[in-house]
Motif scaffolding. Sequence first.
Motif, mmCIF file in Angstrom:
data_model
loop_
_atom_site.group_PDB
_atom_site.id
_atom_site.type_symbol
_atom_site.label_atom_id
_atom_site.label_comp_id
_atom_site.label_asym_id
_atom_site.label_seq_id
_atom_site.Cartn_x
_atom_site.Cartn_y
_atom_site.Cartn_z
ATOM 1 N N GLU A 241 -3.382 -6.730 -8.939
ATOM 2 C CA GLU A 241 -2.523 -6.073 -9.918
ATOM 3 C C GLU A 241 -2.399 -6.902 -11.197
ATOM 4 O O GLU A 241 -1.909 -6.402 -12.214
ATOM 5 C CB GLU A 241 -1.138 -5.838 -9.319
ATOM 6 C CG GLU A 241 -1.146 -4.882 -8.117
ATOM 7 C CD GLU A 241 0.226 -4.754 -7.483
ATOM 8 O OE1 GLU A 241 1.163 -5.432 -7.970
ATOM 9 O OE2 GLU A 241 0.365 -3.995 -6.515
ATOM 10 N N ARG B 209 -11.482 -4.778 7.665
ATOM 11 C CA ARG B 209 -10.155 -4.158 7.548
ATOM 12 C C ARG B 209 -9.845 -3.301 8.776
ATOM 13 O O ARG B 209 -8.724 -3.341 9.302
ATOM 14 C CB ARG B 209 -10.092 -3.322 6.264
ATOM 15 C CG ARG B 209 -8.716 -2.702 5.996
ATOM 16 C CD ARG B 209 -8.575 -2.295 4.549
ATOM 17 N NE ARG B 209 -7.388 -1.457 4.324
ATOM 18 C CZ ARG B 209 -6.876 -1.157 3.138
ATOM 19 N NH1 ARG B 209 -7.447 -1.631 2.039
ATOM 20 N NH2 ARG B 209 -5.801 -0.402 3.025
ATOM 21 N N LEU C 245 -7.588 5.056 -1.889
ATOM 22 C CA LEU C 245 -7.565 3.592 -1.849
ATOM 23 C C LEU C 245 -8.727 2.980 -2.626
ATOM 24 O O LEU C 245 -8.660 1.824 -3.050
ATOM 25 C CB LEU C 245 -7.584 3.102 -0.399
ATOM 26 C CG LEU C 245 -6.369 3.481 0.453
ATOM 27 C CD1 LEU C 245 -6.468 2.845 1.835
ATOM 28 C CD2 LEU C 245 -5.073 3.077 -0.226
ATOM 29 N N HIS D 148 -14.370 -4.205 -8.592
ATOM 30 C CA HIS D 148 -13.898 -5.492 -8.067
ATOM 31 C C HIS D 148 -15.049 -6.248 -7.401
ATOM 32 O O HIS D 148 -15.174 -7.466 -7.554
ATOM 33 C CB HIS D 148 -12.779 -5.275 -7.052
ATOM 34 C CG HIS D 148 -11.567 -4.604 -7.619
ATOM 35 N ND1 HIS D 148 -11.066 -4.904 -8.872
ATOM 36 C CD2 HIS D 148 -10.745 -3.642 -7.103
ATOM 37 C CE1 HIS D 148 -9.995 -4.164 -9.107
ATOM 38 N NE2 HIS D 148 -9.785 -3.391 -8.053
ATOM 39 N N TYR E 147 -5.233 -9.930 3.128
ATOM 40 C CA TYR E 147 -5.526 -8.638 2.496
ATOM 41 C C TYR E 147 -4.365 -8.234 1.584
ATOM 42 O O TYR E 147 -4.572 -7.766 0.456
ATOM 43 C CB TYR E 147 -5.729 -7.561 3.574
ATOM 44 C CG TYR E 147 -7.164 -7.336 4.006
ATOM 45 C CD1 TYR E 147 -7.984 -6.457 3.303
ATOM 46 C CD2 TYR E 147 -7.691 -7.975 5.120
ATOM 47 C CE1 TYR E 147 -9.294 -6.225 3.700
ATOM 48 C CE2 TYR E 147 -8.999 -7.756 5.524
ATOM 49 C CZ TYR E 147 -9.797 -6.872 4.806
ATOM 50 O OH TYR E 147 -11.097 -6.653 5.205
ATOM 51 N N TYR E 148 -3.164 -8.393 2.093
ATOM 52 C CA TYR E 148 -1.958 -8.010 1.352
ATOM 53 C C TYR E 148 -1.818 -8.833 0.062
ATOM 54 O O TYR E 148 -1.563 -8.275 -1.017
ATOM 55 C CB TYR E 148 -0.741 -8.206 2.260
ATOM 56 C CG TYR E 148 0.599 -7.993 1.604
ATOM 57 C CD1 TYR E 148 0.997 -6.732 1.164
ATOM 58 C CD2 TYR E 148 1.489 -9.067 1.448
ATOM 59 C CE1 TYR E 148 2.243 -6.545 0.569
ATOM 60 C CE2 TYR E 148 2.733 -8.875 0.867
ATOM 61 C CZ TYR E 148 3.103 -7.618 0.425
ATOM 62 O OH TYR E 148 4.332 -7.433 -0.157
ATOM 63 N N LEU F 162 -1.993 -1.052 1.216
ATOM 64 C CA LEU F 162 -1.622 -2.420 1.575
ATOM 65 C C LEU F 162 -0.257 -2.763 0.994
ATOM 66 O O LEU F 162 -0.112 -3.583 0.090
ATOM 67 C CB LEU F 162 -2.687 -3.407 1.077
ATOM 68 C CG LEU F 162 -4.023 -3.346 1.819
ATOM 69 C CD1 LEU F 162 -5.086 -4.132 1.061
ATOM 70 C CD2 LEU F 162 -3.874 -3.865 3.239
ATOM 71 N N THR F 163 0.758 -2.120 1.551
ATOM 72 C CA THR F 163 2.144 -2.326 1.127
ATOM 73 C C THR F 163 2.999 -2.585 2.358
ATOM 74 O O THR F 163 2.558 -2.384 3.501
ATOM 75 C CB THR F 163 2.682 -1.086 0.397
ATOM 76 O OG1 THR F 163 2.707 0.025 1.324
ATOM 77 C CG2 THR F 163 1.805 -0.712 -0.793
ATOM 78 N N GLU G 236 -7.210 0.004 -4.539
ATOM 79 C CA GLU G 236 -7.313 -1.295 -3.856
ATOM 80 C C GLU G 236 -8.724 -1.881 -3.787
ATOM 81 O O GLU G 236 -8.858 -3.098 -3.703
ATOM 82 C CB GLU G 236 -6.763 -1.157 -2.426
ATOM 83 C CG GLU G 236 -5.302 -0.796 -2.390
ATOM 84 C CD GLU G 236 -4.746 -0.642 -0.976
ATOM 85 O OE1 GLU G 236 -3.529 -0.451 -0.833
ATOM 86 O OE2 GLU G 236 -5.540 -0.717 -0.005
ATOM 87 N N CYS G 237 -9.728 -1.047 -3.763
ATOM 88 C CA CYS G 237 -11.078 -1.609 -3.551
ATOM 89 C C CYS G 237 -12.127 -0.863 -4.367
ATOM 90 O O CYS G 237 -13.185 -0.499 -3.849
ATOM 91 C CB CYS G 237 -11.427 -1.588 -2.065
ATOM 92 S SG CYS G 237 -11.283 0.059 -1.305
ATOM 93 N N ASN H 260 -4.363 -7.958 -2.551
ATOM 94 C CA ASN H 260 -4.030 -6.697 -3.205
ATOM 95 C C ASN H 260 -2.963 -6.905 -4.281
ATOM 96 O O ASN H 260 -3.001 -6.278 -5.345
ATOM 97 C CB ASN H 260 -3.542 -5.679 -2.173
ATOM 98 C CG ASN H 260 -3.469 -4.278 -2.733
ATOM 99 O OD1 ASN H 260 -4.458 -3.768 -3.273
ATOM 100 N ND2 ASN H 260 -2.321 -3.648 -2.631
ATOM 101 N N ARG I 124 -7.864 -10.633 -11.561
ATOM 102 C CA ARG I 124 -9.041 -9.781 -11.436
ATOM 103 C C ARG I 124 -10.222 -10.373 -12.182
ATOM 104 O O ARG I 124 -11.368 -10.296 -11.730
ATOM 105 C CB ARG I 124 -8.755 -8.378 -11.978
ATOM 106 C CG ARG I 124 -7.740 -7.581 -11.194
ATOM 107 C CD ARG I 124 -7.790 -6.111 -11.593
ATOM 108 N NE ARG I 124 -7.552 -5.879 -12.996
ATOM 109 C CZ ARG I 124 -6.357 -5.684 -13.553
ATOM 110 N NH1 ARG I 124 -5.274 -5.710 -12.774
ATOM 111 N NH2 ARG I 124 -6.233 -5.455 -14.847
#
Length: 274
Positions: A191, A113, A81, A90, A183-184, A126-127, A85-86, A187, A196
């Motif tokens: 993408e 989280r 992840l 970032h 959070y979702y 996170l899906t 994701e993190c 994420n 970003r």
Amino acid sequence: MANAVSHSAPLVELQQYEQELENLTKEQRDLVSGRDAQERELRNEEDITPKELEDFHNALDALPLEDKQDYLRAMINAPELFEAECHPIHFFRVTDWNAREAAVKSAAYWKLRLEVFGEELAFLPLTLEGAMRDDIDTMQRFHKYIRICPPDQHGRFVISTNKNHHSGLAEKRYRKYKIRFQYYLINIALEQRRARLRGVVVVCLSRSQGLFDRKEIQLGARFWNCAPLKLCCFHLFNNPSAIATQWIPYVMYLMRKSIRNVTIFHIASNAEHR
């Protein structure tokens, strides 16, 4: 009364808030207005260097164990992840390439989280099939509450929350759901290249009576203080009323200064508290 507040409750007076705004740097003002969007994109296109990554991990090592223990658990339980994701880059972008602040936010990201997802789901992607799998019914029921909007004129990602559509979500049991959903969405935003690099704008529409859930505001402030995407501006629209104006000092206190500095309050028809 659910929204009653003590006269001795901590607050931020309008005069103090206005003084904070006067003390903002040009860079902070440009962040809110979007004038720095193109420059920010160019600056954030840079890749993280080995030295910056070393500084990041040294800063993590220096944090108290209590602050970083959830980050360390994530490294053990879900190392993949950190790429998907993190990734540290970032948090470097969010903090304008400050290694120590990036480390602090990364650790806080995992602390929150774990708190809102729980042990079973926090280390899943996170899906909808992963960390959000228990929230699908709620997402369908309250799909109008929070949504992704087209980018603003500066190319920044936009999230809108409409509390006029959240009568059921006002229940306390949905506080953590709202943060999980953010959070979702963040994420999803990560993408997109421009999100970003240029950051996100949040627009919140609210009735006065739905604005002042103290714990919900605190959770939201914690999230945006550790989100892996730059919060550029937070527009808060509320129905004009005496109670709405009365509550502003308490809301500003709960938000934390870092969030207040990018917030524009829209209360009366053509007036802004900014």
